[in-house]
Design an enzyme around this catalytic site. Structure first.
Site, PDB file in Angstrom:
ATOM      1  N   SER A 195      30.717 -92.695  -2.204  1.00  0.00           N
ATOM      2  CA  SER A 195      29.668 -93.726  -2.864  1.00  0.00           C
ATOM      3  C   SER A 195      29.815 -93.658  -4.347  1.00  0.00           C
ATOM      4  O   SER A 195      29.768 -94.821  -4.884  1.00  0.00           O
ATOM      5  CB  SER A 195      28.346 -93.487  -2.590  1.00  0.00           C
ATOM      6  N   THR A 196      30.129 -92.349  -5.068  1.00  0.00           N
ATOM      7  CA  THR A 196      30.189 -92.260  -6.538  1.00  0.00           C
ATOM      8  C   THR A 196      31.669 -92.626  -6.956  1.00  0.00           C
ATOM      9  O   THR A 196      31.779 -93.473  -7.721  1.00  0.00           O
ATOM     10  CB  THR A 196      29.714 -91.088  -6.980  1.00  0.00           C
ATOM     11  N   GLY A 204      33.616 -87.286  -6.568  1.00  0.00           N
ATOM     12  CA  GLY A 204      32.245 -87.204  -6.506  1.00  0.00           C
ATOM     13  C   GLY A 204      32.029 -85.616  -6.176  1.00  0.00           C
ATOM     14  O   GLY A 204      33.048 -84.775  -5.588  1.00  0.00           O
ATOM     15  N   GLY A 222      32.602 -82.931   1.040  1.00  0.00           N
ATOM     16  CA  GLY A 222      32.632 -82.983   2.198  1.00  0.00           C
ATOM     17  C   GLY A 222      31.801 -83.858   3.027  1.00  0.00           C
ATOM     18  O   GLY A 222      31.918 -84.366   4.059  1.00  0.00           O
ATOM     19  N   GLU A 272      40.823 -83.983  -0.090  1.00  0.00           N
ATOM     20  CA  GLU A 272      40.388 -83.981  -1.523  1.00  0.00           C
ATOM     21  C   GLU A 272      40.633 -82.514  -2.246  1.00  0.00           C
ATOM     22  O   GLU A 272      41.176 -82.470  -3.163  1.00  0.00           O
ATOM     23  CB  GLU A 272      38.716 -83.899  -1.569  1.00  0.00           C
TER      24      GLU A 272
END
Length: 225
Positions: free
Chosen positions: A27-28, A82, A95, A103
């Site tokens: 979301s970030t 994030g 995660g 990632e």
């Protein structure tokens, strides 16, 4: 502008022409991708993105950000992502979005890693956020039992429909509800040794810069590695 949007746009300022950029998930990171897409469209920013999930790839393409597969690049100049928790020692848990395998692969290929968070993600010690463990299907129940015996309070990660979540790599996720991780390096080494564990969400000794969203504005913290 909310705190996630604030740090996403601040992080995009670190992206320069000619860079290969790792684009995080969550979301970030969403706002960071939005900000980079805006610079590509309005300022003619010339970059190549390497994404950490199918979801981010779809988002980046929709914004006109040129992409390459991770196997098509020699290295990544900068990755922005994030984090779900960052300790006072700048160790992290990632995660929550079920993308920590991709990632970590992208982060490990990067010259520099920036994490973008709001101040609620800062903790003294890791562990309040459940630690994600990505596992293959075969024997996953045995790993679940092992984590139970260790007292790690494992739970299966489910999707929105209540079924077992399947990652972009086709694996399952077991979340460990530990409360406190006293020795993250020791735990990471043990998890790395377990057959059937594909990757865990401990991101240790890898971040270079943390951008924290606060009510006073974004705070940039440089990490000495």
């Amino acid at each position: 502008m909310n705190l996630k949007e604030m740090v996403g746009y601040k992080a995009a300022e670190f992206v320069k022409d000619g860079m290969t950029v790792g684009l995080g998930t969550g979301s970030t990171a969403y706002y960071m991708v939005e900000a980079i897409g805006k610079r590509v469209k309005e300022d003619g920013l010339q970059i190549v993105g390497v994404t950490t999930s199918f979801k981010t790839a779809d988002h980046a393409r929709a914004l006109g950000i040129p992409l390459k597969d991770i196997d098509e690049v020699e290295k990544i100049d900068l990755t922005i992502d994030g984090a779900d928790e960052i300790s006072s020692q700048y160790q992290g848990i990632k995660g929550g979005g079920a993308a920590h395998l991709f990632e970590k692969i992208v982060a490990n290929l990067s010259d520099k890693n920036i994490w973008i968070v709001d101040e609620s993600k800062l903790v003294d010690e890791l562990g309040a956020f459940p630690l994600p463990i990505e596992v293959v299907h075969f024997g996953s129940g045995q790993l679940f039992k092992l984590f139970e015996k260790k007292g790690y309070k494992p739970t299966w990660r489910n999707d929105k429909e209540g079924k077992q979540l399947v990652t972009d790599s086709g694996n399952l996720i077991i979340d460990l509800n530990m409360g406190l991780i006293e020795e993250p390096l020791k735990l990471a080494k043990w998890l790395d040794s377990l057959t059937g564990v594909v990757e865990h969400g401990l991101f240790l000794n890898c971040v270079n810069t943390v951008i924290v969203g606060t009510s006073e504005g974004p705070v940039v913290e440089e990490v000495n590695r």
